[in-house]
Every structure is written in structure tokens, then in C-alpha cells.
Enzyme design. Structure first.
Site, mmCIF file in Angstrom:
data_model
loop_
_atom_site.group_PDB
_atom_site.id
_atom_site.type_symbol
_atom_site.label_atom_id
_atom_site.label_comp_id
_atom_site.label_asym_id
_atom_site.label_seq_id
_atom_site.Cartn_x
_atom_site.Cartn_y
_atom_site.Cartn_z
ATOM 1 N N CYS A 81 -30.088 79.611 -70.486
ATOM 2 C CA CYS A 81 -29.532 79.531 -71.827
ATOM 3 C C CYS A 81 -30.591 79.950 -72.839
ATOM 4 O O CYS A 81 -31.772 79.987 -72.539
ATOM 5 C CB CYS A 81 -29.145 78.101 -72.169
ATOM 6 S SG CYS A 81 -28.086 77.321 -70.972
ATOM 7 N N GLY A 127 -28.105 84.416 -71.531
ATOM 8 C CA GLY A 127 -26.809 83.827 -71.198
ATOM 9 C C GLY A 127 -25.698 84.626 -71.826
ATOM 10 O O GLY A 127 -25.683 84.801 -73.046
ATOM 11 N N ASN A 146 -31.606 74.067 -73.480
ATOM 12 C CA ASN A 146 -31.966 75.076 -72.487
ATOM 13 C C ASN A 146 -32.755 74.358 -71.396
ATOM 14 O O ASN A 146 -33.756 73.710 -71.680
ATOM 15 C CB ASN A 146 -32.822 76.164 -73.146
ATOM 16 C CG ASN A 146 -33.371 77.179 -72.161
ATOM 17 O OD1 ASN A 146 -34.366 77.827 -72.435
ATOM 18 N ND2 ASN A 146 -32.734 77.348 -71.018
ATOM 19 N N GLY A 147 -32.299 74.506 -70.164
ATOM 20 C CA GLY A 147 -32.965 73.826 -69.054
ATOM 21 C C GLY A 147 -31.941 73.114 -68.210
ATOM 22 O O GLY A 147 -30.739 73.368 -68.336
ATOM 23 N N TYR A 207 -39.422 87.931 -65.246
ATOM 24 C CA TYR A 207 -38.080 88.488 -65.371
ATOM 25 C C TYR A 207 -37.257 87.960 -66.543
ATOM 26 O O TYR A 207 -36.612 88.741 -67.236
ATOM 27 C CB TYR A 207 -37.322 88.233 -64.060
ATOM 28 C CG TYR A 207 -35.869 88.671 -64.082
ATOM 29 C CD1 TYR A 207 -35.518 90.000 -64.288
ATOM 30 C CD2 TYR A 207 -34.857 87.733 -63.907
ATOM 31 C CE1 TYR A 207 -34.190 90.393 -64.312
ATOM 32 C CE2 TYR A 207 -33.518 88.132 -63.930
ATOM 33 C CZ TYR A 207 -33.194 89.450 -64.131
ATOM 34 O OH TYR A 207 -31.893 89.840 -64.163
#
Ligand code: SF4
Length: 484
Positions: free
Chosen positions: A16, A42, A120-121, A261
Site C-alpha cells: 500500500c 497498490g 501501510n504494512g 523493487y
């Protein structure tokens, strides 16, 4: 926006992106732009919550790309005010392809006012927390792990929302970079190990929180600093920034795959350009795994900086042997093996004139299931390459991630079941080599390589050493390396 990698279905999927702004007119417009710059984190859905003193809290949550939803004037007019936060998601917890109720930011109404959060996570104890909360009367609206935080806040006895959030976050385990808001405050928090990124920016008299610096650039905000692992910042127009340390300090474990990445190459992480780190990974890779060849080609786009570094260090010419169709969206790609294979040819084409008769080094960022690597190799050989050598800019991905990245089950990861030589045979290439963990650490700026006693980053998907025990998954039968 097209996906970050043409083989999205054979890559680890980030998670996210979060973004928030305080102290500017029509903050939601800035948030929409920020989310657009974070779209690579996302693509499934996005949402924005704003607050205006006369109109209260407003929110919009939609499936699809930011550019397809949050560009309409009629929608953006429903999100007025000087304070807004937003979220783009690829679901990492909760049902895949889920309902709109799973799309963040989540909102809670408390006695002292409302609050919205974007996470996020991934929380590694969310299942047990959810069970406990439901037993105690909480009514969940979504299947997302992040909703636990709202319920824990509701149960806290603290007097104000930031303190309730501290209370809640002391109960959760795992990875979280959170952007949250009340009527007057923008709040940013990173978990004690700082697994996922979060940065602070300045725009005019206002402040910005963002997953990555590339999203500050798009709105013309100035990068100030990273939110530190375990830090909570509470920002208000009246008081400016207050920095708190609500958690017991722990050694930082930033996700090393962000460098390889996930993050955009034009972002800055830990004071280093992601592009430069990736180029350096290519340099290390060329030193560790030399090969006699005529041409170095990236697997576009994410393999490109590493391929540039590899070519530079090895002295082998660089060329774009594979060309990506920029206008190929995800629309045709259904997740079946047969169509996935077709998908590679729809998305990529070989630059036949360049590679014919050449010994080609293909540089890619990772090998996950290996299905697409095989297909690329076939395309290159069909086009007349004399030899194909794969060089991979990360170590073998042999373990799933439980900290906010969608990974296939362990058995589906090629490196979990095969040795490097077996993978080479499976892919039928002349050679296959991965960068070592030490080489990767050197490339991200750790001159002495990896500290085996206390690794400087999270690298669990390569090493199997999880910095936070994935307790929910262990209950479901996942076996840690030590238990094998
Ligand atoms: S397990 Fe891998 S992808 Fe997940 S946080 Fe750690 S390094 Fe990143």
C-alpha cells in the site's frame, strides 16, 4: 498507470501507499496527486478522507486507479478542507478483490471527535487481536487487519486521539507506517523497526506525510526527513510538529526489498537514491557473477538500473533487447497459467535485430515462481540469441513476507523447493546467478555487508530470519526456519 512490472502476476506485490497533507487549501487535491505518484504501491483501490470545519469529515473510496477516480471535479468538490489523508492499496490482508468496505482510510467516531487512518504494512497478530476484540463486543466492518487499530483505539481510556493511537499501537505486532488525521491534526507513525517507509515534507506553510519522496516531488513539496523507526509525529497548524517515541526502542529493520523493487527509482531512501542503489546492485552482481557475453539486457522496467550497473562494471554493452508495450494494461491478464503465459508476449516483445546471434545477459530484479522467467528465455531464444544468462538483482526469494507484501505460499516460490542449479535447469538457461545477501547489503550502503548477528535490514524473504515472529501464521501451521 500501467503496473510497475510487466509480469505483475509473477512478482511480489507491494502492499500500500499512504499520503497526508495539512495546512493547505483543498488538501484532498494534493492527496490525489500524491496517491497517483504512489500508484505503483497498490493498484486495486484508493481512498481519501478530508476534514473541513464547516463540512466535517468527508470520504471517497473507489476501486481502480487514482487517475480514473480522483480527477473528477465533482468528486473532488465533495472532499473540501485543509486536512486530508489517502491510501492506495493492493490487499495484503483481508479478502483479495474485496468489497469497498475494505478500502482505506478507515474512519472511527470517538467521544472526542472523529479520526481516520491509512495503514501501510501488515499486522502479524491481527487474527488473535480480532478474535479478542470480537469476544469483547467489537463489531468489525471489514476483513482488513488495519481495522483492529480503530477498535483498539475505541477501547483505550486515554483522553485524546493521539494517546489512544499510541495505546492501540502498543498492542499490535508487525509492520506499520500509518498516516492518520483528526479534525485538527495530521499524525504519522512508524513501527519500532521501521519496516515500511514514511517521509515528511513541507509545502508552503503546510506539512506532508508520504510513503515515498517521489510523491512529494509531484506536488512541489520539499523533502524534510524520514519519520524514524518507532517515531510518532503529531502535526497541527497551531503547534507545528511534535515528535513522540511511544515504543520500546528496537534495532531498525527496514525492508531491503524496497531498495530492490518496491520503491520508485526516483525516490530517496535513507538519504540514497533508489536508482543509484539499484545501479550499484548491478555493479555488485557483475563482480560476484561474471560471465562472457555480448549484450546486457534488462527485463523492463524494474531490471533496468541494475542492468546499467552490470553493463558498466562488466564492460559488456548494454542494450534494450526486450521492449515493453507501454499501453498494455492489466485488463487481459487473467490469473490462469495459460493466459499468464500469453500475457508475457502481449506485454513484451523481443528486439530481434539486436539480440540475434548474441550471448545475452538478462538482468531481472527477482525470481518468484519462475513462470515468466521461463517465458522470457523462450522468447529470447526464439529470436535467435546464442546463449541466455540470467542475473538476478536479489538473492533467491525462498520465504514469504508477512509484513505487507503479497507473496505466494512458500511451496510456490521456486527458490523454496530448488537449489540454484535446479532452478537453472528448470529455466533451461545457460547460467543463472543471484546476488549474495552480503552483496545486496553492500549495494544498499553497508560497506561491511550483512551483520549476521543483527542484520541491519529485514531480509526475511531471502534469509528466513523473521524480525517479528509471524504469530498468526505460526498458529495456522507456518514453520519457521529453525523448526525445519
Ligand atoms: S520479508 Fe522481504 S519483502 Fe517482506 S519486509 Fe522483509 S525484506 Fe521486505
Amino acid at each position: 498507470m500501467p503496473p510497475a512490472h510487466p509480469f505483475d502476476d509473477d512478482k511480489l506485490k507491494e502492499e500500500c501507499g499512504v499520503f497526508g497533507v495539512i495546512g493547505v487549501a483543498d488538501a484532498a487535491n494534493f492527496v490525489a496527486l500524491g496517491l497517483h505518484a504512489l500508484q505503483h504501491r497498490g493498484q486495486e483501490a484508493g481512498g481519501i478522507v478530508s476534514y473541513h470545519p464547516d463540512h466535517g469529515f468527508n470520504n471517497a473510496r473507489r476501486f481502480g486507479y487514482v487517475r480514473d477516480n480522483f480527477t473528477s471535479q465533482s468528486l473532488m468538490q465533495t472532499l473540501p478542507g485543509p486536512l486530508a489523508i489517502g491510501h492506495v492499496r493492493y490487499s495484503t490482508a483481508g479478502a483479495k478483490g474485496a468489497a469497498i468496505r475494505d478500502v482505506q482510510p478507515f474512519f472511527g467516531e470517538f467521544a472526542m471527535g472523529g479520526a481516520a487512518i491509512a495503514h501501510n504494512g501488515n499486522l502479524t497478530n491481527a487474527d488473535s487481536l480480532r478474535r479478542e476484540l470480537i469476544e469483547r463486543g467489537s463489531i468489525f466492518q471489514s476483513s482488513s487487519d488495519s481495522e483492529c487499530i480503530i477498535h483498539l483505539m475505541a477501547r483505550s481510556l486515554q483522553r485524546n486521539i493521539p494517546e489512544r493511537m499510541e495505546d492501540a499501537l502498543r498492542r499490535v505486532e508487525g509492520a506499520f507506517s500509518i498516516v492518520a488525521m483528526t479534525r485538527t491534526k495530521l499524525i504519522g507513525v512508524r513501527d519500532p523497526m521501521g519496516v515500511r517507509p514514511l517521509v515528511l515534507g513541507r509545502i508552503g506553510d503546510g506539512w506532508v506525510l508520504s510513503s515515498e519522496t517521489c510523491a512529494l516531488d509531484i506536488i512541489g513539496a520539499e523533502y524534510v526527513r524520514e519519520i524514524e523507526p518507532g517515531e510518532m509525529v503529531v502535526i497541527s497548524e497551531k503547534k507545528g510538529i511534535e515528535s513522540l517515541r511511544p515504543f520500546r526502542p528496537q534495532p531498525p529493520k527496514f525492508c531491503i526489498f524496497e531498495h530492490v523493487y518496491f520503491s520508485r527509482p526516483d525516490s530517496i531512501i535513507g538519504g540514497r537514491s533508489v536508482y543509484e542503489t539499484r545501479r550499484q546492485i548491478g555493479v555488485e552482481l557483475a563482480r560476484e557473477t561474471p560471465v562472457e557475453a555480448d549484450l546486457v539486457c534488462p527485463v523492463p522496467d524494474s531490471g533496468t538500473p541494475a542492468a546499467i550497473g552490470f553493463a558498466h562494471e562488466s564492460g559488456i554493452p548494454f542494450g534494450m533487447g526486450i521492449i515493453r508495450n507501454q499501453y498494455m494494461g492489466r485488463t487481459f491478464i487473467e490469473p490462469t497459467e495459460q493466459i499468464r503465459n500469453m500475457g508475457v508476449r502481449l506485454k513484451l516483445n523481443v528486439n530481434r535485430a539486436l539480440i540475434q546471434g548474441k550471448r545475452v545477459v538478462l538482468v531481472d530484479d527477482s525470481v518468484v515462481r519462475g513462470t515468466t522467467s521461463r517465458k522470457i528465455k523462450e522468447m529470447i531464444l526464439d529470436a535467435g540469441a546464442a546463449e541466455v544468462h540470467f542475473r538476478i538483482a536479489s538473492p533467491p526469494t525462498a520465504w514469504p513476507c508477512f509484513y505487507g507484501v503479497d507473496t505466494p505460499q512458500r511451496e510456490k516460490l521456486l527458490a523454496a523447493t530448488m537449489t540454484e542449479e535446479e532452478m537453472r535447469e528448470y529455466l533451461s538457461v545457460d547460467s543463472l546467478k543471484f546476488i549474495s545477501l552480503d552483496g545486496l547489503y553492500r549495494a544498499v550502503g553497508e560497506a561491511q555487508g550483512r551483520n549476521a548477528k543483527c542484520p541491519q535490514h529485514c531480509d526475511a524473504c531471502f534469509s528466513g530470519e523473521y524480525p517479528v515472529e509471524p504469530s498468526d501464521m505460526i498458529q495456522k501451521g507456518f514453520r519457521l526456519k529453525a523448526a525445519e
